[in-house]
Design an enzyme around this catalytic site. Structure first.
Site, PDB file in Angstrom:
ATOM      1  NE  ARG A 165      -2.452  -1.645   3.056  1.00  0.00           N
ATOM      2  CZ  ARG A 165      -2.897  -1.891   4.276  1.00  0.00           C
ATOM      3  NH1 ARG A 165      -3.990  -1.341   4.690  1.00  0.00           N
ATOM      4  NH2 ARG A 165      -2.251  -2.697   5.081  1.00  0.00           N
ATOM      5  NE  ARG A 168      -4.934 -16.151   8.190  1.00  0.00           N
ATOM      6  CZ  ARG A 168      -3.854 -16.283   8.968  1.00  0.00           C
ATOM      7  NH1 ARG A 168      -2.734 -16.793   8.480  1.00  0.00           N
ATOM      8  NH2 ARG A 168      -3.904 -15.922  10.233  1.00  0.00           N
ATOM      9  CD  GLU A 224      -5.033 -23.213   6.702  1.00  0.00           C
ATOM     10  OE1 GLU A 224      -4.980 -23.229   7.947  1.00  0.00           O
ATOM     11  OE2 GLU A 224      -4.270 -22.535   6.000  1.00  0.00           O
ATOM     12  CG  HIS A 264      -1.464 -22.359   8.818  1.00  0.00           C
ATOM     13  ND1 HIS A 264      -2.699 -21.775   8.705  1.00  0.00           N
ATOM     14  CD2 HIS A 264      -0.630 -21.352   9.212  1.00  0.00           C
ATOM     15  CE1 HIS A 264      -2.633 -20.488   9.005  1.00  0.00           C
ATOM     16  NE2 HIS A 264      -1.382 -20.205   9.332  1.00  0.00           N
TER      17      HIS A 264
HETATM   18  C1  DGY Z   1      -0.759 -16.119  12.098  1.00  0.00           C
HETATM   19  O1  DGY Z   1      -0.313 -15.810  13.210  1.00  0.00           O
HETATM   20  O2  DGY Z   1      -1.532 -15.406  11.495  1.00  0.00           O
HETATM   21  C2  DGY Z   1      -0.295 -17.387  11.491  1.00  0.00           C
HETATM   22  O3  DGY Z   1      -0.958 -17.737  10.359  1.00  0.00           O
HETATM   23  C3  DGY Z   1      -0.339 -18.501  12.503  1.00  0.00           C
HETATM   24  O4  DGY Z   1       0.971 -18.742  12.748  1.00  0.00           O
END
Ligand code: DGY
Length: 311
Positions: A168, A229, A258, A276
């Site tokens: 940004r 994500r 997930e 993850h």
């Molecule tokens: C977070 O903290 O957002 C991670 O994805 C988990 O470790």
């Protein structure tokens, strides 16, 4: 006595921070205890939506034990005046390590080479065997140049990559200079990167930000890494792009649904799939739990939280 409910199993180094602050209900009974809870400590895989918040009329703080907070219904919590916190900073290095690991693994063809050896195909060093890409000299595009993006940039820069990023705003000029990084617009990032790594904070406006059109923008033979994500990516479009060879590989630590992983990803040899684990070291998880406890304790003592979620 104030009640603190934690859906996270807290290491002792973290739970000791709650001593004298309130009584603690642990993961075994956290949901049932919400009615009396003034603080909720939650991991990133628990959805704290409006209906859960309704079960907790006395709640003053939700301390997310993670840096990403797309699991929280922010408008619903803010409407109730509930303070929201996360854990920035403490998982930066561990997550950047996993992004580097995925980058090296896909670019050097680790999954296929490793499986080939296990199948008994390694017949000795061969001059033309197992040849794959280089990090040195590759143009690495970083989408989101916050703490984790910069930590990842330092790592790939040390391996000889050329850094470009889209975020940004511009980053600190001294950091930009040290990394010899160039800020580019979004389309240029997709068009000109050999390796694209996602480090932005997810919000619904970025849902499927990488879709069929974006993959078409990317160079044929480029790689994708995602430790941020899963919902940034339209996974079906990714499977298609990998299948038809447009993308040379992908390294993923996160998925849209997930713990489900798109079945089309499972069989591809040019894909590395991790469960993850970006922040999964005892030291990092302890630091995350401690920060969440410090936030909860501060708010219950009437002090400002250490790391409020901005906005
Ligand atoms: C977070 O903290 O957002 C991670 O994805 C988990 O470790």
């Amino acid at each position: 006595m104030k009640q603190i409910v934690t859906a996270v199993e807290l290491p002792e180094e973290a739970s000791e921070l709650l001593e004298g602050v309130g009584s603690v209900v642990g993961p075994a009974g956290w949901r049932e205890a919400l009615g009396e809870a003034e603080a909720l400590i939650t991991p990133v895989n628990v959805r704290v939506g409006a209906s859960l918040l309704e079960e907790a009329p006395r709640l003053r703080i939700v301390a997310n034990a993670g840096v990403g907070y797309d699991n929280l219904d922010i408008p619903a919590a803010r409407e109730r005046g509930i303070i929201l916190t996360n854990t920035p900073g403490v998982l930066t290095e561990a997550t950047a390590d996993i992004a580097l690991l995925l980058t090296l693994a896909v670019v050097r063809g680790l999954p296929a080479a490793e499986r080939s050896l296990r199948r008994g195909e390694f017949s000795g060093w061969g001059f033309g065997d197992y040849l794959q890409g280089d990090i040195q000299g590759a143009r690495v595009g970083i989408l989101g140049m916050g703490r984790i993006g910069q930590a990842y940039a330092r790592r790939v820069r040390a391996s000889g990559a050329i850094i470009q990023y889209h975020s940004r705003g511009p980053i600190n000029p001294a950091v930009e200079q040290a990394l010899e990084a160039t800020r580019v617009d979004r389309d240029t990032l997709f068009r000109t990167s050999d390796i694209l790594s996602i480090h932005a904070a997810y919000s619904p406006s970025l849902h499927h930000h990488l879709d069929t059109a974006t993959f078409r923008l990317m160079q044929r033979g480029s790689y994708l890494v995602n430790t941020a994500r899963g919902a940034f990516i339209d996974e079906q479009a990714l499977v298609t792009a990998l299948h038809d060879g447009h993308l040379a590989g992908a390294g993923l630590d996160v998925y849209e649904h997930e713990p489900k992983v798109h079945p089309g990803l499972q069989d591809l040899e040019n894909v590395v799939l991790l469960p993850h684990i970006g922040s999964a070291t005892p030291k990092t998880r302890t630091a995350m739990a401690r920060m969440a406890c410090e936030n909860a304790a501060a708010v219950l003592r009437g002090e400002p939280p250490l790391t409020p979620i901005p906005g």
